[in-house]
Design an enzyme around this catalytic site. Structure first.
Site, PDB file in Angstrom:
ATOM      1  CD  GLU A 101      12.309 -27.893  38.782  1.00  0.00           C
ATOM      2  OE1 GLU A 101      11.042 -27.688  38.765  1.00  0.00           O
ATOM      3  OE2 GLU A 101      13.090 -27.228  39.436  1.00  0.00           O
ATOM      4  CG  ASN A 120       8.845 -29.925  36.714  1.00  0.00           C
ATOM      5  OD1 ASN A 120       9.821 -30.698  36.761  1.00  0.00           O
ATOM      6  ND2 ASN A 120       9.154 -28.500  37.108  1.00  0.00           N
ATOM      7  CE  LYS A 126       7.846 -27.736  41.211  1.00  0.00           C
ATOM      8  NZ  LYS A 126       8.968 -26.810  40.424  1.00  0.00           N
ATOM      9  CD  GLU A 173       7.800 -24.756  38.157  1.00  0.00           C
ATOM     10  OE1 GLU A 173       7.702 -25.837  38.213  1.00  0.00           O
ATOM     11  OE2 GLU A 173       8.903 -24.079  38.826  1.00  0.00           O
ATOM     12  CB  CYS A 216      11.803 -27.217  42.626  1.00  0.00           C
ATOM     13  SG  CYS A 216      12.300 -25.433  42.426  1.00  0.00           S
ATOM     14  CG  ASN A 230      16.159 -25.651  37.374  1.00  0.00           C
ATOM     15  OD1 ASN A 230      16.548 -25.419  36.031  1.00  0.00           O
ATOM     16  ND2 ASN A 230      16.196 -26.911  37.647  1.00  0.00           N
TER      17      ASN A 230
END
Length: 313
Positions: free
Chosen positions: A46, A106, A123, A142, A168, A193
């Site tokens: 990621e 993302n 994501k 995020e 993730c 991550n």
């Protein structure tokens, strides 16, 4: 053989000062190592092109923040990765920050052995916060910087089989795997991550690696598919991130795992047909599930009624 030798390219820390060309060179070096292992596909992490920037507080629109995002893929600085992959005949999964039409995602892409993009995922399960929390030792913002993914969990034809993608935090949610499993996914690729030490309870930090493997092994077994997962890890700008990149078989067994917190390539022979027994016999949804029974349970729970006796199913 459907599938083939799959590689996972874990990345050690990326410094804030590292340029795109420097990072792309690291990716290319690992791609070449994977070729030496006879890999036909490689999974990168990621946000593989930058440091994990959601750890810092920016105002939206800040030029420094915007510089972490890609407006085209491939772009001038990432094109060498695609060209090298095409020369080597290797497809790959790559996670990065995407800016498009005023939205920020993302994102991960899937390419074939010619360097052509054949799939994209954005994501869905965004962790962390929108606003900084002064009580914490570190931030995970995020929700501040990314829009929620709008592509669902698609599955693509690749490697003579069906390949899905996740990123993730998605790996923690059973429905991530199930949605792709119901589409016949034989390989789920994902990058992550995962920071620790941001102020979470000690137990949560201590169990981070256990939960990492638990969720992916369960997802692989319950949906009879391979899972190939790549971490960005180590001490990055003073913050710790877990590694434990791995390849998991449809049996739920870990067949390859990184042993460092640095750039490292692992690989395994992933025969998609190995999943077929479990798809056909163990987790055959059409044979072993009664939709009307599950619908009845949902209706009763929603109405607050007691569940029917087991013998009625």
């Amino acid at each position: 053989m459907r599938g083939g030798v799959i590689g996972v390219a874990q990345m050690g820390p990326i410094a804030k000062s590292e340029s795109r060309p420097q990072v792309v060179k690291r990716l290319i070096d690992m791609l070449k190592e994977a070729k030496g292992r006879n890999c036909r596909f490689v999974v990168f992490p990621e946000l593989a092109l930058t440091t994990f920037f959601p750890r810092w507080v920016y105002q939206l629109g800040d030029p420094e923040l915007e510089a972490f995002f890609e407006t085209e893929m491939p772009g001038p600085e990432t094109k060498p990765l695609f060209e090298t992959a095409a020369e080597l005949g290797i497809g790959f999964y790559l996670g990065y920050a995407e800016k498009t039409k005023g939205k920020h995602y993302n994102t991960a892409i899937l390419t074939d052995g010619t360097g052509k993009i054949i799939g994209k995922y954005r994501k869905v399960h965004l962790p962390g916060h929108v606003e900084p929390d002064p009580s914490r030792k570190g931030e995970h913002l995020e929700k501040r910087y990314f829009d929620i993914g709008n592509l669902g969990f698609p599955v693509y034809e690749a490697l003579e089989g069906r390949v899905g993608m996740a990123i993730c935090n998605d790996r923690r949610w059973p429905e991530t795997y199930r949605v792709m499993g119901l589409q016949g996914a034989e390989l789920i690729t994902l990058g992550y991550n995962t920071p620790v030490g941001l102020g979470e309870p000690f137990q949560a930090a201590a169990l981070a690696n256990f939960h990492n493997s638990l969720t992916m092994q369960a997802g692989a077994y319950h949906n009879a598919c391979w899972v190939a997962a790549a971490a960005k890890c180590g001490n990055e700008e003073g913050f710790e991130m877990i590694g434990q990149s791995m390849i998991i078989a449809p049996t739920g067994e870990v067949v390859a795992q990184c042993s460092s917190l640095e750039d490292e390539v692992i690989s395994a022979r992933c025969d998609f047909d190995q999943a077929q027994y479990f798809k056909r016999e163990i987790f055959n949804f059409a044979r072993h599930r009664r939709p009307e029974a599950y619908g009845l349970i949902t209706e009763r729970i929603g109405a607050g009624d007691p569940l029917p006796p087991v013998e009625s199913f």
